[in-house]
Write a protein that holds these residues in place. Structure first.
Motif, short mmCIF file in Angstrom:
data_model
loop_
_atom_site.label_atom_id
_atom_site.label_comp_id
_atom_site.label_asym_id
_atom_site.label_seq_id
_atom_site.Cartn_x
_atom_site.Cartn_y
_atom_site.Cartn_z
N ILE A 21 27.67 3.14 -33.64
CA ILE A 21 26.66 3.10 -35.29
C ILE A 21 24.99 3.03 -35.00
O ILE A 21 24.36 2.62 -34.82
N ASN A 23 21.52 2.10 -37.31
CA ASN A 23 21.69 1.27 -38.16
C ASN A 23 20.45 1.71 -39.18
O ASN A 23 18.99 1.24 -37.92
N VAL A 30 27.28 6.66 -38.41
CA VAL A 30 28.48 6.06 -37.94
C VAL A 30 29.52 7.47 -37.21
O VAL A 30 30.49 8.17 -37.90
N LYS A 99 27.20 -8.08 -42.49
CA LYS A 99 28.55 -8.08 -41.60
C LYS A 99 29.29 -7.60 -42.18
O LYS A 99 30.25 -7.25 -42.11
N TRP A 102 29.37 -3.74 -41.54
CA TRP A 102 29.72 -2.84 -40.55
C TRP A 102 31.37 -3.80 -40.72
O TRP A 102 32.27 -2.48 -40.51
N GLN A 103 31.94 -4.75 -41.60
CA GLN A 103 32.95 -4.75 -41.55
C GLN A 103 34.19 -3.58 -42.62
O GLN A 103 35.69 -3.15 -42.03
N LEU A 120 31.58 -1.60 -29.69
CA LEU A 120 30.90 -0.66 -29.96
C LEU A 120 29.21 -0.46 -29.11
O LEU A 120 29.12 -0.61 -28.53
N ILE A 122 25.78 -0.36 -30.42
CA ILE A 122 24.43 -0.42 -31.76
C ILE A 122 23.76 0.00 -31.41
O ILE A 122 22.16 -0.14 -30.67
N PHE A 140 29.05 -9.64 -34.53
CA PHE A 140 29.76 -8.87 -33.99
C PHE A 140 31.10 -10.00 -33.20
O PHE A 140 32.09 -9.29 -33.20
#
Length: 402
Positions: A21, A23, A30, A99, A102-103, A120, A122, A140
């Motif tokens: 991912i 950001n 992703v 958060k 991300w979920q 992950l 990141i 996370f």
């Protein structure tokens, strides 16, 4: 646990699969390690709306929407949705919203049903602190309860995407431009240069340059208007080799090359002022009423802060990344301007730029490559070691973030 690889095929998710991912301030990229390009790209947007009289929501907590769900609601205009950007200037600004984002990405986007098996990678801005990454680690491990996390800086990964581990990483993004030397995969932080004269500033400048067409553009929604301005920037704006000459000279482009057709078939004529003015901000910050080093000066400053023994390797391996690096004419102009200001003089050919055609995704591609290596598990922080020593979490983050 299953992940849908594409719309028509599935593949088992196991510890060999790393979710990568990136950001970004404009978009969040992703995908799965080992793949060539991001599988999903989300706008950095969150929508919230109030939910009244919901038995499952006794405190009337606003519902958050992301991705296609958000786009659908905004298009239908059935709900009063408040839009926000959870990521600002390359940093998570609203952890509570992010958060859940991300979920949503993991469960709805990648269709992962068991987050406790997720590994992950990141990707983060090189200038963000380890204390900041520690806060993300809490999300996370404590909220999403993933198996492992590896934090990697985008500058090193952009370089790695080209097969290099040492060189000068030049990332031109939406909110921030960074120039930082990388040696054996590690950024030389005292030589970091960064500026906010980046994609967003250039887009705003172009919008101002298009004021003559305001009546035509105001027919569209704000989202559609922004998309049009970005599309003009990407398709029709160039870097001038000689700005003053080209902006004042006769337009040698064909009628087709200087015409941009709007979705309603009206036409905007792209003059030299529109074509060259906004992108010139990378070389002259006064264009956007700011006082900042030009991109060539940032590059030279960063190189000169390094040991003399390393400088030749840096000028021979200058890697461009990020969407703002896609302007036609950028490399030639950088070579010309750097030659003029580099101490002691230098040949234009000495400054070698590496510019992959997919460099707008270079950090994500580098992360995909790194995630496919066997070394990932030895670099990543796993849930067990994170929980074993609650008092030593910060020490662990300091040792294992890159």
């Amino acid at each position: 646990m299953k992940i849908n690889k594409r719309a028509t095929m599935e593949s088992e998710y196991d510890q060999k699969d790393i979710v990568v991912i990136d950001n970004g301030t404009d978009t969040i990229k992703v995908g799965i390690s080992g793949e060539d390009y991001p599988r999903l790209i989300y706008d950095n947007k969150c929508g919230s709306h109030s939910v009244q009289n919901d038995n499952d929501n006794p405190n009337n907590k606003p519902q958050l929407l992301f991705g296609q769900d958000l786009k659908k609601v905004v298009k239908e205009k059935k709900l009063n949705v408040q839009l926000s950007n959870p990521i600002k200037d390359g940093k998570i600004d609203n952890v509570e919203s992010m958060k859940e984002f991300w979920q949503y990405i993991l469960e709805d986007g990648l269709q992962i049903s068991e987050l406790q098996q997720v590994n992950l990678l990141i990707i983060d801005q090189v200038k963000n602190s380890k204390e900041y990454k520690s806060k993300l680690a809490e999300v996370f491990f404590d909220y999403l309860k993933v198996q492992s996390v590896l934090f990697m800086n985008s500058a090193s990964l952009s370089l790695f995407s080209t097969g290099l581990v040492s060189g000068l990483s030049i990332e031109l993004g939406h909110a921030v431009n960074t120039v930082v030397p990388i040696y054996q995969g590690f950024p030389i932080m005292h030589a970091l240069e960064f500026s906010h004269i980046s994609g967003a500033e250039i887009t705003q400048c172009l919008e101002n340059d298009l004021k003559a067409y305001e009546l035509l553009l105001d027919k569209f929604s704000e989202e559609e208007k922004l998309w049009i301005i970005k599309d003009i920037k990407e398709k029709m704006c160039y870097i001038a080799s000689d700005y003053e000459m080209q902006i004042n000279s006769e337009d040698n482009f064909t009628e087709e090359e200087r015409s941009y057709e709007l979705p309603d078939e009206q036409v905007i004529h792209i003059t030299p002022q529109i074509r060259y003015h906004c992108s010139e901000a990378l070389f002259n910050s006064a264009i956007v009423n700011k006082n900042s080093f030009s991109l060539p000066q940032m590059i030279v400053n960063s190189i000169l802060r390094c040991d003399k023994e390393l400088r030749q390797e840096l000028v021979s391996n200058m890697v461009l990344g990020g969407g703002t690096s896609m302007f036609q004419g950028l490399i030639s102009r950088l070579q010309d301007d750097i030659c003029q200001i580099y101490p002691g003089g230098a040949m234009r050919s000495e400054f070698n730029f590496v510019a992959d055609f997919q460099r707008k995704y270079s950090a994500w591609i580098g992360g995909s490559m790194l995630g496919s290596l066997k070394t990932f598990q030895s670099l990543a922080i796993n849930k067990q070691e994170y929980e074993e020593n609650p008092e030593g979490k910060m020490s662990l983050i300091h040792k294992r973030t890159f």
